[in-house]
Design a protein around this motif. Structure first.
Motif, PDB file in Angstrom:
ATOM      1  N   LEU A   1      46.578   1.483  83.805  1.00  0.00           N
ATOM      2  CA  LEU A   1      47.197   0.719  82.735  1.00  0.00           C
ATOM      3  C   LEU A   1      46.572   1.140  81.408  1.00  0.00           C
ATOM      4  N   PRO A   2      47.368   1.297  80.358  1.00  0.00           N
ATOM      5  CA  PRO A   2      46.764   1.606  79.060  1.00  0.00           C
ATOM      6  C   PRO A   2      45.933   0.436  78.569  1.00  0.00           C
ATOM      7  N   GLY A   3      44.848   0.737  77.920  1.00  0.00           N
ATOM      8  CA  GLY A   3      43.981  -0.304  77.373  1.00  0.00           C
ATOM      9  C   GLY A   3      43.305   0.183  76.106  1.00  0.00           C
ATOM     10  N   ILE A   4      42.661  -0.734  75.415  1.00  0.00           N
ATOM     11  CA  ILE A   4      42.025  -0.407  74.142  1.00  0.00           C
ATOM     12  C   ILE A   4      40.859   0.562  74.333  1.00  0.00           C
ATOM     13  N   GLY A   5      40.313   0.608  75.528  1.00  0.00           N
ATOM     14  CA  GLY A   5      39.179   1.499  75.784  1.00  0.00           C
ATOM     15  C   GLY A   5      39.539   2.970  75.777  1.00  0.00           C
ATOM     16  N   TYR A   6      40.822   3.296  75.873  1.00  0.00           N
ATOM     17  CA  TYR A   6      41.249   4.692  75.829  1.00  0.00           C
ATOM     18  C   TYR A   6      41.410   5.206  74.397  1.00  0.00           C
TER      19      TYR A   6
ATOM     20  N   LYS B   1      39.662  11.015  74.830  1.00  0.00           N
ATOM     21  CA  LYS B   1      39.271  10.307  76.042  1.00  0.00           C
ATOM     22  C   LYS B   1      40.265  10.524  77.163  1.00  0.00           C
ATOM     23  N   ARG B   2      41.531  10.611  76.816  1.00  0.00           N
ATOM     24  CA  ARG B   2      42.565  10.836  77.828  1.00  0.00           C
ATOM     25  C   ARG B   2      43.680  11.664  77.214  1.00  0.00           C
ATOM     26  N   THR B   3      44.016  12.771  77.862  1.00  0.00           N
ATOM     27  CA  THR B   3      45.082  13.620  77.354  1.00  0.00           C
ATOM     28  C   THR B   3      46.374  13.433  78.136  1.00  0.00           C
ATOM     29  N   LEU B   4      46.302  12.812  79.319  1.00  0.00           N
ATOM     30  CA  LEU B   4      47.498  12.558  80.111  1.00  0.00           C
ATOM     31  C   LEU B   4      48.286  11.400  79.526  1.00  0.00           C
ATOM     32  N   LYS B   5      49.588  11.478  79.630  1.00  0.00           N
ATOM     33  CA  LYS B   5      50.434  10.364  79.207  1.00  0.00           C
ATOM     34  C   LYS B   5      50.384   9.278  80.280  1.00  0.00           C
ATOM     35  N   PHE B   6      50.517   8.030  79.863  1.00  0.00           N
ATOM     36  CA  PHE B   6      50.647   6.936  80.822  1.00  0.00           C
ATOM     37  C   PHE B   6      52.096   6.918  81.288  1.00  0.00           C
ATOM     38  N   THR B   7      52.293   7.015  82.608  1.00  0.00           N
ATOM     39  CA  THR B   7      53.651   7.080  83.137  1.00  0.00           C
ATOM     40  C   THR B   7      54.065   5.740  83.739  1.00  0.00           C
ATOM     41  N   ARG B   8      55.336   5.490  83.700  1.00  0.00           N
ATOM     42  CA  ARG B   8      55.886   4.245  84.213  1.00  0.00           C
ATOM     43  C   ARG B   8      55.809   4.212  85.732  1.00  0.00           C
ATOM     44  N   HIS B   9      55.507   3.054  86.265  1.00  0.00           N
ATOM     45  CA  HIS B   9      55.400   2.873  87.712  1.00  0.00           C
ATOM     46  C   HIS B   9      56.737   3.175  88.388  1.00  0.00           C
ATOM     47  N   GLN B  10      56.694   4.018  89.428  1.00  0.00           N
ATOM     48  CA  GLN B  10      57.825   4.442  90.245  1.00  0.00           C
ATOM     49  C   GLN B  10      58.841   5.312  89.489  1.00  0.00           C
ATOM     50  N   SER B  11      58.463   5.829  88.305  1.00  0.00           N
ATOM     51  CA  SER B  11      59.379   6.726  87.598  1.00  0.00           C
ATOM     52  C   SER B  11      59.442   8.079  88.297  1.00  0.00           C
ATOM     53  N   ASP B  12      58.471   8.387  89.135  1.00  0.00           N
ATOM     54  CA  ASP B  12      58.518   9.627  89.908  1.00  0.00           C
ATOM     55  C   ASP B  12      59.447   9.502  91.115  1.00  0.00           C
ATOM     56  N   ARG B  13      59.753   8.282  91.535  1.00  0.00           N
ATOM     57  CA  ARG B  13      60.597   8.064  92.715  1.00  0.00           C
ATOM     58  C   ARG B  13      62.057   7.820  92.357  1.00  0.00           C
ATOM     59  N   LEU B  14      62.288   7.101  91.269  1.00  0.00           N
ATOM     60  CA  LEU B  14      63.646   6.701  90.910  1.00  0.00           C
ATOM     61  C   LEU B  14      64.135   7.501  89.715  1.00  0.00           C
ATOM     62  N   LYS B  15      65.279   8.149  89.884  1.00  0.00           N
ATOM     63  CA  LYS B  15      65.790   9.014  88.828  1.00  0.00           C
ATOM     64  C   LYS B  15      66.266   8.217  87.618  1.00  0.00           C
ATOM     65  N   ARG B  16      66.676   6.986  87.830  1.00  0.00           N
ATOM     66  CA  ARG B  16      67.208   6.180  86.728  1.00  0.00           C
ATOM     67  C   ARG B  16      66.110   5.662  85.807  1.00  0.00           C
ATOM     68  N   LEU B  17      64.835   5.762  86.227  1.00  0.00           N
ATOM     69  CA  LEU B  17      63.730   5.288  85.391  1.00  0.00           C
ATOM     70  C   LEU B  17      63.182   6.421  84.541  1.00  0.00           C
TER      71      LEU B  17
ATOM     72  N   THR C   1      60.260   8.232  82.197  1.00  0.00           N
ATOM     73  CA  THR C   1      58.823   8.342  82.462  1.00  0.00           C
ATOM     74  C   THR C   1      57.980   7.612  81.432  1.00  0.00           C
ATOM     75  N   GLY C   2      58.576   7.218  80.303  1.00  0.00           N
ATOM     76  CA  GLY C   2      57.818   6.528  79.258  1.00  0.00           C
ATOM     77  C   GLY C   2      57.250   5.210  79.759  1.00  0.00           C
ATOM     78  N   TRP C   3      56.092   4.822  79.222  1.00  0.00           N
ATOM     79  CA  TRP C   3      55.364   3.663  79.718  1.00  0.00           C
ATOM     80  C   TRP C   3      56.117   2.355  79.482  1.00  0.00           C
ATOM     81  N   ARG C   4      56.199   1.550  80.539  1.00  0.00           N
ATOM     82  CA  ARG C   4      56.644   0.162  80.463  1.00  0.00           C
ATOM     83  C   ARG C   4      55.670  -0.648  81.282  1.00  0.00           C
ATOM     84  N   ARG C   5      55.253  -1.774  80.749  1.00  0.00           N
ATOM     85  CA  ARG C   5      54.268  -2.590  81.458  1.00  0.00           C
ATOM     86  C   ARG C   5      54.906  -3.258  82.672  1.00  0.00           C
ATOM     87  N   PRO C   6      54.284  -3.140  83.849  1.00  0.00           N
ATOM     88  CA  PRO C   6      54.815  -3.835  85.030  1.00  0.00           C
ATOM     89  C   PRO C   6      54.560  -5.338  84.929  1.00  0.00           C
TER      90      PRO C   6
END
Length: 150
Positions: A70-75, A30-46, A48-53
């Motif tokens: 957001l990851p969900g059971i439907g994926y 259903k989805r081959t892309l990884k769920f990425t953490r919010h603003q991990s593309d902007r901040l180097k200290r974050l 990329t692994g998923w963390r719930r906002p």
């Protein structure tokens, strides 16, 4: 006259038959892309692994359009094809010959994947034993170099 395709089929030289999955069904992810953490593309200290906002004003948590999903059971994928690769086998990590023997009765369901830290000498032994047991090895050609004559 015998048709050419029948003629070729009847008198083909015997070859080693590759192991096939027990029930080949189409594997749909259903989805081959990884769920990425919010603003991990902007901040180097974050990372990329998923963390719930969890912020009270966070746009991703509030599911505003055009933002990260957001990851969900439907994926979740189909239960019958979950953890399967496209060739119809599930992967089993193997480090030695003893672990390869576990797949003896499950060679139509699981394919052996040799661990990354195994030497080329041991890899060669694992691949040879897998051929004897009719077990598919996903990375059997890794670290195998043709012997050069000196």
């Amino acid at each position: 006259q015998i048709a050419s395709h029948v003629w070729l089929g009847l008198f083909r030289s015997p070859s080693i038959k590759m192991v096939a999955p027990i029930n080949k069904r189409e594997v749909v992810k259903k989805r081959t892309l990884k769920f990425t953490r919010h603003q991990s593309d902007r901040l180097k200290r974050l990372e990329t692994g998923w963390r719930r906002p969890r912020g009270i004003d966070n746009r991703v948590r509030r599911k505003c359009p055009d933002l990260f999903k957001l990851p969900g059971i439907g994926y979740r994928n189909n239960k019958k094809t979950r953890y399967m690769s496209k060739d119809g086998f599930k992967h089993f990590l193997v480090s030695n010959l003893k672990e390869l023997e576990v797949l003896l009765m499950h060679n139509h369901t699981y394919a052996a994947t040799i661990a990354h830290n195994i030497s080329s000498k041991n890899r060669k032994a694992i691949v040879e034993r897998a051929q004897q047991l009719n077990i598919k090895v996903t990375n059997g050609n890794a670290r195998l170099r043709s012997e050069e004559s000196a």
